[in-house]
Scaffold this active site. Structure first.
Site, PDB file in Angstrom:
ATOM      1  N   LYS A 195     -32.535  41.056 -52.210  1.00  0.00           N
ATOM      2  CA  LYS A 195     -33.560  42.070 -53.084  1.00  0.00           C
ATOM      3  C   LYS A 195     -34.403  42.524 -52.941  1.00  0.00           C
ATOM      4  CE  LYS A 195     -36.198  39.514 -57.269  1.00  0.00           C
ATOM      5  NZ  LYS A 195     -36.403  38.559 -57.612  1.00  0.00           N
ATOM      6  N   LYS A 242     -29.142  42.336 -54.909  1.00  0.00           N
ATOM      7  CA  LYS A 242     -29.701  42.320 -56.601  1.00  0.00           C
ATOM      8  C   LYS A 242     -30.751  44.319 -56.130  1.00  0.00           C
ATOM      9  CE  LYS A 242     -32.967  40.892 -59.642  1.00  0.00           C
ATOM     10  NZ  LYS A 242     -33.847  39.731 -59.529  1.00  0.00           N
TER      11      LYS A 242
END
Ligand code: PBG
Length: 335
Positions: free
Chosen positions: A205, A258
């Protein structure tokens, strides 16, 4: 090209396979289906609320009593999995309210279970929506620098995960990027009797500018500083492989990259290296850009969205968390 010639291929005319629609369908390498999609939902405190999020047209904050509206839409669209975020009324420095068995996400899970027993409920596991400072765990002072206390957060994440499990969550998705979070959550779940509950780790992330609209929706913008002390530097991809390796070693069942669009190379590397179930989060800012351009008539929304989601599949992604899920499902069904 030369290698194909050497391998005995004749000088190719690649356009032969593109002339007929049915032939294009036959030779297509990757196909996006409704079953690839996960729809994120924001559950907001209060009653009788279905409020559109300004920077995410078509997406809403729902109060618990209105959640059924969203769930019915999901089921009708043929979507089989949702990701839940909760925005509580009261916040504190440690985000304690996230641990409450009667908390907003816990109650939302129960409501969904009642309304749509077959729907897969994934819960986002983090503290940024629950802390009054908006960081992803309690803070501590380290040499004059205020930062999230990694190990204190781990203990709290374990408790939060067990509470979600008790409410009936099907998959736990920790998004806080704390070191050791997957191991801590796995141990807590196992000890509480939830050894079969899968963990979808937000493994790679990035500290991304594409989360802006989400932070409006989830009221989770950090009150000071930013998340670069725990989320990844967008310039790195070897590091993403290390994150994934660690999370898998700690017991992650699925891993996520992400955001999605600017990180498909990372998705591809993860898939090739580890061959594990891979998710991509097509985040709020990516959604907002598409919506804004579509609203102005600058792009064909349907084609752009399906092209983006198909690109994710082509990169090696198995499941896509996307705010476009309901629209995409309708378009896919219409053929
Ligand atoms: C919470 C969390 C965030 C997102 C998902 N989980 C925000 C953040 O890290 O600031 C972003 C999702 C999106 O932008 O759609 N840690």
């Amino acid at each position: 090209m030369e290698q194909f010639v050497l391998a005995g291929f004749p000088a190719q005319r690649l356009r032969r396979l593109r002339g007929h629609a049915a032939l294009r369908d036959l030779v297509r390498e990757h196909t996006l289906t409704i079953h690839d999609l996960v729809y994120p939902i924001f559950v907001y405190h209060g009653r009788n609320l279905e409020r559109e999020i300004g920077s995410m047209p078509g997406q809403y904050q729902y109060s618990l009593d209105r959640l059924t509206v969203a769930i019915d839409r999901v089921v009708e669209a043929g979507i089989r999995a949702v990701l839940l975020f909760g925005i509580p009324e009261c916040k504190d420095p440690e985000g304690r309210v996230a641990l409450d068995d009667q908390g907003i996400v816990q109650e939302a899970v129960r409501a969904i279970r009642r309304r749509a027993p077959g729907l897969l409920v994934i819960t986002d596991l983090c503290f940024c929506e629950y802390t009054d400072h908006g960081h992803c765990g309690p803070l501590r002072d380290e040499g004059g620098r205020r930062d999230v206390d990694n190990d204190a957060t781990l203990a709290l994440l374990g408790q939060q995960a067990v509470s979600h499990a008790r409410a009936g969550a099907d998959v736990i998705a920790p998004s806080g990027m704390m070191d050791g979070m997957v191991g801590a959550i796995r141990r807590a779940l196992d000890a509480a009797g939830y050894a079969s509950l899968p963990i979808l780790s937000y493994a790679a992330k990035y500290a991304s500018a594409f989360y802006g609209p989400f932070r409006e929706a989830a009221e989770s913008a950090p009150a000071f500083g930013d998340r670069r002390g725990y989320q990844m530097d967008p310039a790195n991809s070897d590091e993403a492989l290390r994150e994934v390796a660690l999370d898998l070693a700690e017991g992650a069942d699925l891993v996520m990259v992400k955001p999605a669009m600017a990180y498909l190379d990372v998705a591809r590397r993860i898939k090739e290296r580890f061959g594990v179930p891979l998710a991509a989060y097509n985040v709020s800012g990516e959604y907002a850009m598409v919506k804004a351009a579509a609203e102005r008539g600058w792009i064909d929304e349907r084609r752009v969205v399906l092209e983006l989601l198909t690109g994710m599949k082509r990169a090696g992604v198995d499941l896509i968390l996307t705010y476009h899920a309901l629209d995409a499902a309708a378009w896919l069904r219409a053929g």
